[in-house]
Scaffold this active site. Structure first.
Site, PDB file in Angstrom:
ATOM      1  N   GLN A   1       0.525 -30.962  28.248  1.00 50.11           N
ATOM      2  CA  GLN A   1       1.626 -30.576  27.370  1.00 50.11           C
ATOM      3  C   GLN A   1       1.237 -28.886  27.450  1.00 50.11           C
ATOM      4  OE1 GLN A   1       4.066 -31.931  25.730  1.00 50.11           O
ATOM      5  NE2 GLN A   1       3.538 -34.088  26.262  1.00 50.11           N
TER       6      GLN A   1
ATOM      7  N   TYR B   1       4.409 -43.676  32.225  1.00 54.11           N
ATOM      8  CA  TYR B   1       4.264 -42.187  32.504  1.00 54.11           C
ATOM      9  C   TYR B   1       3.382 -41.852  31.733  1.00 54.11           C
ATOM     10  CZ  TYR B   1       9.397 -43.093  33.349  1.00 54.11           C
ATOM     11  OH  TYR B   1      10.628 -43.864  33.366  1.00 54.11           O
TER      12      TYR B   1
ATOM     13  N   ASN C   1      -2.570 -38.713  27.048  1.00 56.66           N
ATOM     14  CA  ASN C   1      -2.577 -37.966  26.010  1.00 56.66           C
ATOM     15  C   ASN C   1      -1.980 -38.802  24.777  1.00 56.66           C
ATOM     16  OD1 ASN C   1      -2.043 -35.084  24.377  1.00 56.66           O
ATOM     17  ND2 ASN C   1       0.196 -35.654  24.643  1.00 56.66           N
TER      18      ASN C   1
ATOM     19  N   GLU D   1       0.614 -44.738  35.281  1.00 56.54           N
ATOM     20  CA  GLU D   1       0.740 -43.286  35.879  1.00 56.54           C
ATOM     21  C   GLU D   1       0.575 -43.286  37.231  1.00 56.54           C
ATOM     22  OE1 GLU D   1       1.189 -39.872  36.903  1.00 56.54           O
ATOM     23  OE2 GLU D   1       1.558 -40.223  34.518  1.00 56.54           O
TER      24      GLU D   1
ATOM     25  N   ASP E   1       7.794 -41.751  27.781  1.00 53.41           N
ATOM     26  CA  ASP E   1       7.741 -39.985  27.701  1.00 53.41           C
ATOM     27  C   ASP E   1       8.135 -39.882  29.090  1.00 53.41           C
ATOM     28  OD1 ASP E   1       7.644 -37.322  27.328  1.00 53.41           O
ATOM     29  OD2 ASP E   1       5.388 -37.400  27.147  1.00 53.41           O
TER      30      ASP E   1
ATOM     31  N   CYS F   1      11.858 -34.768  26.561  1.00 50.19           N
ATOM     32  CA  CYS F   1      11.910 -33.280  26.787  1.00 50.19           C
ATOM     33  C   CYS F   1      13.333 -32.874  27.017  1.00 50.19           C
ATOM     34  CB  CYS F   1      11.006 -32.928  27.789  1.00 50.19           C
ATOM     35  SG  CYS F   1      11.508 -33.827  29.354  1.00 50.19           S
TER      36      CYS F   1
ATOM     37  N   GLU G   1      12.374 -30.587  22.319  1.00 46.92           N
ATOM     38  CA  GLU G   1      11.935 -31.971  22.591  1.00 46.92           C
ATOM     39  C   GLU G   1      12.177 -32.546  21.338  1.00 46.92           C
ATOM     40  OE1 GLU G   1       8.153 -33.669  24.902  1.00 46.92           O
ATOM     41  OE2 GLU G   1       9.157 -31.631  25.376  1.00 46.92           O
TER      42      GLU G   1
END
Length: 366
Positions: free
Chosen positions: A190, A218, A223, A239, A299, A324, A358
């Site tokens: 990020q 994802y 995070n 991931e 995300d 995003c 975002e």
């Protein structure tokens, strides 16, 4: 806005415009007023990449104007962390008069943390040898003598030389608990750490009191999934990038979390596994049917969710979606709103003074 000047006096106006624009885009799906999360007005970017321009004996950072493609010299960059600004000056001073380090250097990438660590990558159009390593080690030692906590990496075609390590460890205060996140050079992190803290705390707030397990697609370096683990019985996360999976596994251990399982596979593959279409060796020992996932967290990249993943997420009572790119979010909502309604809406000013927004939505089944 220019690279060396931020119109901080316009911060409130640009944020207000984004609020209006997001409300307008979301109007077909919700009449909620967005919860608004502000960025610091300067020094908010924790990473930055610059091309290096050679001008006779001089050299300096440049970026290219997006419209005209003309080059712009950048000696300071107030959007970036104060540590990046210190390093920009120190790196140019250290490289300018060093023939080995400056020869065919074409780019420098900076990655920093709120905990004041940095990885700096030097990219070359030449082969890197022992002489380069010796000079780079001398530069690293000189930077550290200036109290700059920095790790240097050299990159060239099919070559990566990390003098010490290719990662730094970020420490973020998230809802009363310090979270440790390993961030690997050349992997996604990020960019706005202060905003990341607010995004994590918002996600915790909207999922408090949750029942069952969480599925995340994802997940990157973990995070969100690691911060959210305290709100769920178990977390299952996917991931595809190997360095991110390795960082996520480190972060699980560093944060003493015992209820998160990371699987290395694409969201599309995971959809096939969940639907029983295909079996994967990577899932041996993991009983997918034992998970009671009431909430799914996504995300996605700027392109949004593909149609298969859209269908898959509709099977979950609660969908937490961080976007995003609100345009692709709205495209996804054309499908998702058939089965779910928007309960919470947030705007995160991740990239002040730019068009980019975002946002986050919590969707619950109708």
């Amino acid at each position: 806005m220019t690279p060396e000047h931020l119109p901080t006096e316009q911060y409130e106006a640009q944020l207000a415009e984004k609020v209006v624009r997001l409300q307008s885009m979301m109007a077909p799906f919700s009449d909620l007023v967005p919860e608004v999360f502000r960025s610091p007005v300067s020094h908010y970017r924790m990473r930055a990449e610059f091309r290096i321009w050679h001008d006779g004996d001089d050299l300096y950072h440049i970026i290219f104007d997006q419209q005209t493609k003309s080059r712009i010299r950048v000696d300071s960059f107030p959007a970036a962390s104060e540590l990046i600004n210190q390093l920009m000056t120190a790196m140019i001073a250290g490289v300018r008069n060093n023939p080995v380090l400056r020869h065919k250097l074409f780019q420098i990438d900076y990655l920093t943390t709120l905990s004041n660590q940095a990885v700096v990558s030097l990219l070359y159009h030449k082969k890197l040898d022992d002489e380069w390593r010796q000079e780079a080690e001398a530069l690293r030692d000189a930077l550290r003598a200036q109290n700059l906590n920095v790790h240097l990496i050299g990159r060239a075609t099919k070559t990566k030389i990390a003098l010490d390590q290719d990662y730094i460890d970020e420490r973020l205060p998230v809802a009363g608990k310090e979270m440790i996140y390993r961030q690997v050079e050349n992997s996604f992190t990020q960019p706005n750490a202060a905003m990341n803290i607010q995004m994590l705390e918002w996600a915790l707030d909207v999922t408090k009191g949750s029942k069952g397990d969480l599925l995340e697609l994802y997940c990157g370096n973990g995070n969100f999934s690691l911060a959210l683990a305290r709100n769920f019985d178990r977390v299952l996360a996917t991931e595809i990038a190997k360095p991110s999976v390795a960082a996520a596994q480190y972060n699980i251990a560093a944060n003493h979390i015992d209820n998160v399982q990371i699987i290395r596979m694409a969201a599309e593959e995971f959809t096939q596994a969940m639907n029983g279409v295909r079996e994967f060796n990577r899932l041996q020992g993991i009983d997918l049917k034992s998970y009671q996932c009431e909430t799914i967290f996504v995300d996605p990249p700027r392109s949004g969710l593909d149609s298969e993943t859209e269908k898959m997420v509709q099977a979950y009572p609660r969908i937490l979606y961080i976007s995003c790119n609100p345009e692709t979010l709205c495209k996804n909502l054309e499908t998702l709103s058939q089965t779910h309604k928007v309960e919470r809406l947030a705007l995160f000013d991740q990239f002040p003074y730019t068009h980019h927004m975002e946002c986050g939505v919590l969707l619950t089944a109708k």
